[in-house]
Design an enzyme around this catalytic site. Structure first.
Site, PDB file in Angstrom:
ATOM      1  N   TYR A   1       0.838  -1.212   0.000  1.00 17.09           N
ATOM      2  CA  TYR A   1       0.000   0.000   0.000  1.00 17.09           C
ATOM      3  C   TYR A   1       0.870   1.259   0.000  1.00 17.09           C
ATOM      4  O   TYR A   1       0.665   2.177  -0.805  1.00 17.09           O
ATOM      5  CB  TYR A   1      -0.930  -0.018   1.216  1.00 17.09           C
ATOM      6  CG  TYR A   1      -1.959   1.087   1.199  1.00 17.09           C
ATOM      7  CD1 TYR A   1      -3.088   0.997   0.387  1.00 17.09           C
ATOM      8  CD2 TYR A   1      -1.805   2.225   1.978  1.00 17.09           C
ATOM      9  CE1 TYR A   1      -4.032   2.022   0.354  1.00 17.09           C
ATOM     10  CE2 TYR A   1      -2.743   3.245   1.959  1.00 17.09           C
ATOM     11  CZ  TYR A   1      -3.856   3.138   1.141  1.00 17.09           C
ATOM     12  OH  TYR A   1      -4.784   4.155   1.113  1.00 17.09           O
TER      13      TYR A   1
ATOM     14  N   LYS B   1       1.213   4.088  -3.010  1.00 13.75           N
ATOM     15  CA  LYS B   1       0.828   5.493  -2.831  1.00 13.75           C
ATOM     16  C   LYS B   1       2.027   6.430  -3.036  1.00 13.75           C
ATOM     17  O   LYS B   1       1.857   7.548  -3.536  1.00 13.75           O
ATOM     18  CB  LYS B   1       0.192   5.692  -1.452  1.00 13.75           C
ATOM     19  CG  LYS B   1      -1.149   4.967  -1.313  1.00 13.75           C
ATOM     20  CD  LYS B   1      -2.158   5.448  -2.343  1.00 13.75           C
ATOM     21  CE  LYS B   1      -3.538   4.873  -2.126  1.00 13.75           C
ATOM     22  NZ  LYS B   1      -4.520   5.372  -3.108  1.00 13.75           N
TER      23      LYS B   1
HETATM   24  N1  LIG Z   1     -10.185   5.612   3.829  1.00 14.22           N
HETATM   25  C1  LIG Z   1      -8.991   6.056   4.164  1.00 14.22           C
HETATM   26  O1  LIG Z   1      -8.637   6.155   5.349  1.00 14.22           O
HETATM   27  C2  LIG Z   1      -8.033   6.498   3.097  1.00 14.22           C
HETATM   28  C3  LIG Z   1      -6.887   7.215   3.504  1.00 14.22           C
HETATM   29  C4  LIG Z   1      -5.976   7.638   2.536  1.00 14.22           C
HETATM   30  C5  LIG Z   1      -6.197   7.347   1.210  1.00 14.22           C
HETATM   31  N2  LIG Z   1      -7.311   6.635   0.835  1.00 14.22           N
HETATM   32  C6  LIG Z   1      -7.475   6.344  -0.582  1.00 14.22           C
HETATM   33  O2  LIG Z   1      -8.691   6.913  -1.035  1.00 14.22           O
HETATM   34  C7  LIG Z   1      -9.211   6.122  -2.099  1.00 14.22           C
HETATM   35  C8  LIG Z   1     -10.655   5.724  -1.776  1.00 14.22           C
HETATM   36  O3  LIG Z   1     -10.626   4.918  -0.608  1.00 14.22           O
HETATM   37  P1  LIG Z   1     -11.941   4.600   0.247  1.00 14.22           P
HETATM   38  O4  LIG Z   1     -11.518   4.591   1.660  1.00 14.22           O
HETATM   39  O5  LIG Z   1     -13.048   5.452  -0.210  1.00 14.22           O
HETATM   40  O6  LIG Z   1     -12.175   3.068  -0.173  1.00 14.22           O
HETATM   41  P2  LIG Z   1     -13.533   2.239  -0.458  1.00 14.22           P
HETATM   42  O7  LIG Z   1     -13.130   0.814  -0.323  1.00 14.22           O
HETATM   43  O8  LIG Z   1     -14.652   2.760   0.369  1.00 14.22           O
HETATM   44  O9  LIG Z   1     -13.825   2.598  -2.000  1.00 14.22           O
HETATM   45  C9  LIG Z   1     -12.921   2.239  -3.007  1.00 14.22           C
HETATM   46  C10 LIG Z   1     -13.703   1.973  -4.282  1.00 14.22           C
HETATM   47  O10 LIG Z   1     -12.747   1.600  -5.301  1.00 14.22           O
HETATM   48  C11 LIG Z   1     -13.339   0.564  -6.045  1.00 14.22           C
HETATM   49  N3  LIG Z   1     -12.323  -0.238  -6.731  1.00 14.22           N
HETATM   50  C12 LIG Z   1     -11.414  -1.071  -6.157  1.00 14.22           C
HETATM   51  N4  LIG Z   1     -10.713  -1.708  -7.107  1.00 14.22           N
HETATM   52  C13 LIG Z   1     -11.184  -1.264  -8.309  1.00 14.22           C
HETATM   53  C14 LIG Z   1     -10.878  -1.572  -9.651  1.00 14.22           C
HETATM   54  N5  LIG Z   1      -9.926  -2.477  -9.964  1.00 14.22           N
HETATM   55  N6  LIG Z   1     -11.547  -0.944 -10.639  1.00 14.22           N
HETATM   56  C15 LIG Z   1     -12.521  -0.032 -10.336  1.00 14.22           C
HETATM   57  N7  LIG Z   1     -12.866   0.285  -9.076  1.00 14.22           N
HETATM   58  C16 LIG Z   1     -12.213  -0.334  -8.069  1.00 14.22           C
HETATM   59  C17 LIG Z   1     -14.101  -0.267  -5.014  1.00 14.22           C
HETATM   60  O11 LIG Z   1     -15.067  -1.117  -5.632  1.00 14.22           O
HETATM   61  C18 LIG Z   1     -14.699   0.807  -4.137  1.00 14.22           C
HETATM   62  O12 LIG Z   1     -15.982   1.188  -4.591  1.00 14.22           O
HETATM   63  C19 LIG Z   1      -8.277   4.922  -2.236  1.00 14.22           C
HETATM   64  O13 LIG Z   1      -7.328   5.194  -3.248  1.00 14.22           O
HETATM   65  C20 LIG Z   1      -7.593   4.872  -0.891  1.00 14.22           C
HETATM   66  O14 LIG Z   1      -6.340   4.233  -0.968  1.00 14.22           O
HETATM   67  C21 LIG Z   1      -8.236   6.212   1.746  1.00 14.22           C
END
Ligand SMILES: NC(=O)c1ccc[n+]([C@@H]2O[C@H](COP(=O)([O-])OP(=O)(O)OC[C@H]3O[C@@H](n4cnc5c(N)ncnc54)[C@H](O)[C@@H]3O)[C@@H](O)[C@H]2O)c1
Length: 239
Positions: A140, A144
């Protein structure tokens, strides 16, 4: 419409931050297209399409129908945990293929439509983990950090085509990704909160609001930058 953002594409739009971003752009009066693995849980007013961003051919086919695109927000992402000595090849590849390669494929496939805008913008979801990691996050954190580096290169390669590229690095945000990790015991809420000076996780809507602001007129000179939204976590280095 408060400012002329017209066409927006959000990946990962079925859940969490992506869903909130798509809804926030709809509220601004934009035409919003969402890509995700499943189209089941779209926010109201978002035109959802099933696209697996790991599959470059599918991404290119889906992007071929975009005549013009003003903003691409790459939110699709996954997380896997595992000690670096034991992390499986499948878990390593799944995260790199989705978070890094998938983000790249979307930026590449959307290039022509963003260039047609004349004022295109890419916003890639990175994470504070790109710069302040923790144990068990090899795939991860590497993915990133790669997104941050990719964003800088896009900011250079695409600038002459009128396209800017930004990264947004959230801290822990209460989404399905984090709820799953909390429920499975991979994250401990009290330990998380102890590291966050604001004393709470972010809400997806807060990250979405900042992304909509970054796409607005106040940030037109921003290019290649990473915007950290972590409640002070990265500043909190010494006990
Ligand atoms: N939630 C956190 O704490 C956090 C912190 C920092 C960064 N992020 C980043 O923010 C972004 C969104 O995260 P989130 O927490 O909303 O996650 P989430 O799991 O709620 O949503 C992620 C979405 O991406 C979709 N997805 C996954 N693989 C895919 C693929 N191959 N093709 C198309 N869609 C796909 C999933 O189906 C899901 O709907 C991610 O990149 C995550 O790494 C999240």
């Amino acid at each position: 419409m408060k400012y002329p953002i017209r066409r927006v594409l959000v990946t990962g739009a079925a859940s969490g931050i992506g869903r909130a971003v798509a809804a926030a752009f709809v509220a601004e009066g934009a035409q919003v297209l969402g890509w995700d693995l499943s189209t089941d849980d779209a926010a109201q007013g978002v035109a959802m399409h099933a696209v697996d961003i790991r599959d470059r051919a599918s991404v290119q086919a889906a992007a071929a129908s975009l005549e013009r695109l003003d903003v691409l927000v790459n939110c699709a992402g996954i997380a896997r945990r595992g000690h670096a000595a034991q992390l499986s090849e499948a878990d390593w590849r799944a995260v790199i293929d989705t978070n890094l390669s998938g983000t790249f494929f979307c930026c590449q496939a959307a290039f022509a439509a963003l260039a047609a805008s004349g004022d295109g913008l890419i916003i890639n979801l990175a994470s504070f983990v790109a710069q302040r990691s923790g144990p068990g996050r090899a795939s991860y954190a590497a993915s990133k950090a790669g997104v941050l580096a990719l964003t800088e290169v896009l900011a250079l390669d695409f600038a002459e085509h009128g396209i800017r590229a930004l990264a947004v690095s959230p801290g822990y945000t209460r989404t399905a990704m984090v709820e799953r990790a909390l429920a499975a015991g991979r994250l401990d809420e009290q330990r998380l909160l102890a590291k966050i000076p604001l004393g709470r996780l972010a809400r997806p809507e807060e990250i979405a609001g900042a992304i909509v602001a970054l796409a607005g007129p106040a940030f037109k000179y921003a290019n290649g930058s990473d915007f950290v939204l972590d409640g002070g976590t990265m500043a909190n280095g010494v006990e």
